[in-house]
Design an enzyme around this catalytic site. Structure first.
Site, PDB file in Angstrom:
ATOM      1  N   ASP A  69      -6.131   2.899   4.053  1.00  0.00           N
ATOM      2  CA  ASP A  69      -5.338   2.980   2.820  1.00  0.00           C
ATOM      3  C   ASP A  69      -6.222   2.532   1.650  1.00  0.00           C
ATOM      4  O   ASP A  69      -6.589   1.356   1.551  1.00  0.00           O
ATOM      5  CB  ASP A  69      -4.098   2.081   2.944  1.00  0.00           C
ATOM      6  CG  ASP A  69      -3.175   2.248   1.745  1.00  0.00           C
ATOM      7  OD1 ASP A  69      -2.017   2.639   1.948  1.00  0.00           O
ATOM      8  OD2 ASP A  69      -3.613   1.986   0.598  1.00  0.00           O
TER       9      ASP A  69
ATOM     10  N   ASP B  13      -4.891  -0.394  -0.507  1.00  0.00           N
ATOM     11  CA  ASP B  13      -5.004  -1.680   0.191  1.00  0.00           C
ATOM     12  C   ASP B  13      -6.448  -2.156   0.228  1.00  0.00           C
ATOM     13  O   ASP B  13      -6.728  -3.354   0.093  1.00  0.00           O
ATOM     14  CB  ASP B  13      -4.484  -1.555   1.627  1.00  0.00           C
ATOM     15  CG  ASP B  13      -2.962  -1.624   1.679  1.00  0.00           C
ATOM     16  OD1 ASP B  13      -2.344  -2.031   0.684  1.00  0.00           O
ATOM     17  OD2 ASP B  13      -2.403  -1.253   2.727  1.00  0.00           O
TER      18      ASP B  13
ATOM     19  N   ARG C 139       7.148   8.420  -3.531  1.00  0.00           N
ATOM     20  CA  ARG C 139       7.741   9.485  -2.732  1.00  0.00           C
ATOM     21  C   ARG C 139       9.193   9.149  -2.428  1.00  0.00           C
ATOM     22  O   ARG C 139       9.471   8.109  -1.823  1.00  0.00           O
ATOM     23  CB  ARG C 139       6.946   9.664  -1.442  1.00  0.00           C
ATOM     24  CG  ARG C 139       7.336  10.928  -0.729  1.00  0.00           C
ATOM     25  CD  ARG C 139       6.227  11.503   0.071  1.00  0.00           C
ATOM     26  NE  ARG C 139       5.623  10.566   1.006  1.00  0.00           N
ATOM     27  CZ  ARG C 139       5.184  10.925   2.205  1.00  0.00           C
ATOM     28  NH1 ARG C 139       5.317  12.173   2.602  1.00  0.00           N
ATOM     29  NH2 ARG C 139       4.611  10.077   2.991  1.00  0.00           N
TER      30      ARG C 139
ATOM     31  N   THR D 201      13.992  12.890   0.127  1.00  0.00           N
ATOM     32  CA  THR D 201      13.530  14.274  -0.075  1.00  0.00           C
ATOM     33  C   THR D 201      12.023  14.422   0.141  1.00  0.00           C
ATOM     34  O   THR D 201      11.521  15.547   0.262  1.00  0.00           O
ATOM     35  CB  THR D 201      13.837  14.717  -1.523  1.00  0.00           C
ATOM     36  OG1 THR D 201      13.084  13.860  -2.411  1.00  0.00           O
ATOM     37  CG2 THR D 201      15.316  14.610  -1.855  1.00  0.00           C
TER      38      THR D 201
HETATM   39  N1  URA Z   1      -3.801   7.544   1.119  1.00  0.00           N
HETATM   40  C1  URA Z   1      -4.700   6.643   1.552  1.00  0.00           C
HETATM   41  O1  URA Z   1      -4.896   5.612   0.924  1.00  0.00           O
HETATM   42  N2  URA Z   1      -5.378   6.901   2.684  1.00  0.00           N
HETATM   43  C2  URA Z   1      -5.204   8.017   3.385  1.00  0.00           C
HETATM   44  O2  URA Z   1      -5.871   8.212   4.411  1.00  0.00           O
HETATM   45  C3  URA Z   1      -4.244   8.949   2.929  1.00  0.00           C
HETATM   46  C4  URA Z   1      -3.559   8.679   1.793  1.00  0.00           C
END
Ligand code: URA
Length: 216
Positions: free
Chosen positions: A206, A209, A110, A114
């Site tokens: 995430d 992760d 990202r 922008t």
């Molecule tokens: N990406 C992720 O890994 N977790 C989320 O909750 C949103 C986007």
């Protein structure tokens, strides 16, 4: 891509095994190795659902007892396109039950100014027009990456296109289908909402992760 009805399809896979494994993936104390195994197992089950409508054809075979006509998959030209990096967690599981599938990758980041997704990597098979294409990413959160990824994959003219995720937000589904009403979504759950940082609530954190153990 062959014409599909603009039905804005969302398939929520409510199978008890999927839901059970998803609960353990959501739990914050679940270890990286356990998360990885659960994601792999769940992805096999999602692959089972997403291929449910694949056509079969009859071929002549002989069992030890008698000749017969038996079904096999017709075509079998599948490509799994993983949105890096978390998509790889789903891709690995799907390949366990679709071992001949080809694999593509798309990398997006990202732009901090922008907020627009920018492509940094794209590699798919050269014969996409004969391939049923499954784009995978565990989390359909804002939907921006998925929308951009599908846009890019569409430019290769795939035979058909489906999107598979583990969790989706209502906002992500709306955004996705505003841009791609012709692409069905397969997910294990539609969660409540996004938080102000674009994470899914209650979600699982995430996904990248959690698959790769990179949370500091
Ligand atoms: N990406 C992720 O890994 N977790 C989320 O909750 C949103 C986007």
């Amino acid at each position: 891509m062959t014409t599909q009805t603009l039905a804005k399809q969302v398939h929520v896979i409510k199978h008890p095994l999927v839901q059970h494994k998803l609960t353990f993936m959501r739990k914050k104390e679940t270890s990286t190795s356990m998360f990885r195994s659960l994601l792999e197992e769940t992805s096999m089950l999602l692959a089972y659902e997403v291929t449910r409508d694949m056509p079969v054809e009859l071929v002549s075979i002989e069992t030890p007892m008698a000749p017969m006509k038996a079904p096999i998959l017709a075509g079998k030209k599948i490509v799994i396109v993983s949105i890096l990096r978390a998509g790889d967690g789903i891709k690995e599981g799907m390949l366990k039950i679709l071992p001949s599938a080809r694999v593509g990758h798309i990398g997006l980041y990202r732009d901090p100014k922008t907020l627009v997704p920018v492509e940094y990597y794209f590699k798919v098979p050269s014969d996409m027009e004969i391939r049923d294409t499954i784009v995978v990413d565990p989390m359909l959160a804002t939907g921006n990456s998925a929308v951009a990824a599908i846009e890019r994959v569409k430019s290769t003219n795939p035979k058909s296109l489906k999107f598979v995720c583990l969790l989706a937000s209502p906002e992500g589904i709306r955004g996705f289908h505003d841009h791609h009403p012709d692409v069905p979504i397969y997910t294990a759950s539609i969660d409540e909402r996004l938080n102000e940082k674009g994470y899914i609530l209650p979600g699982l954190g995430d996904a990248g992760d959690r698959v790769f153990g990179t949370k500091t």
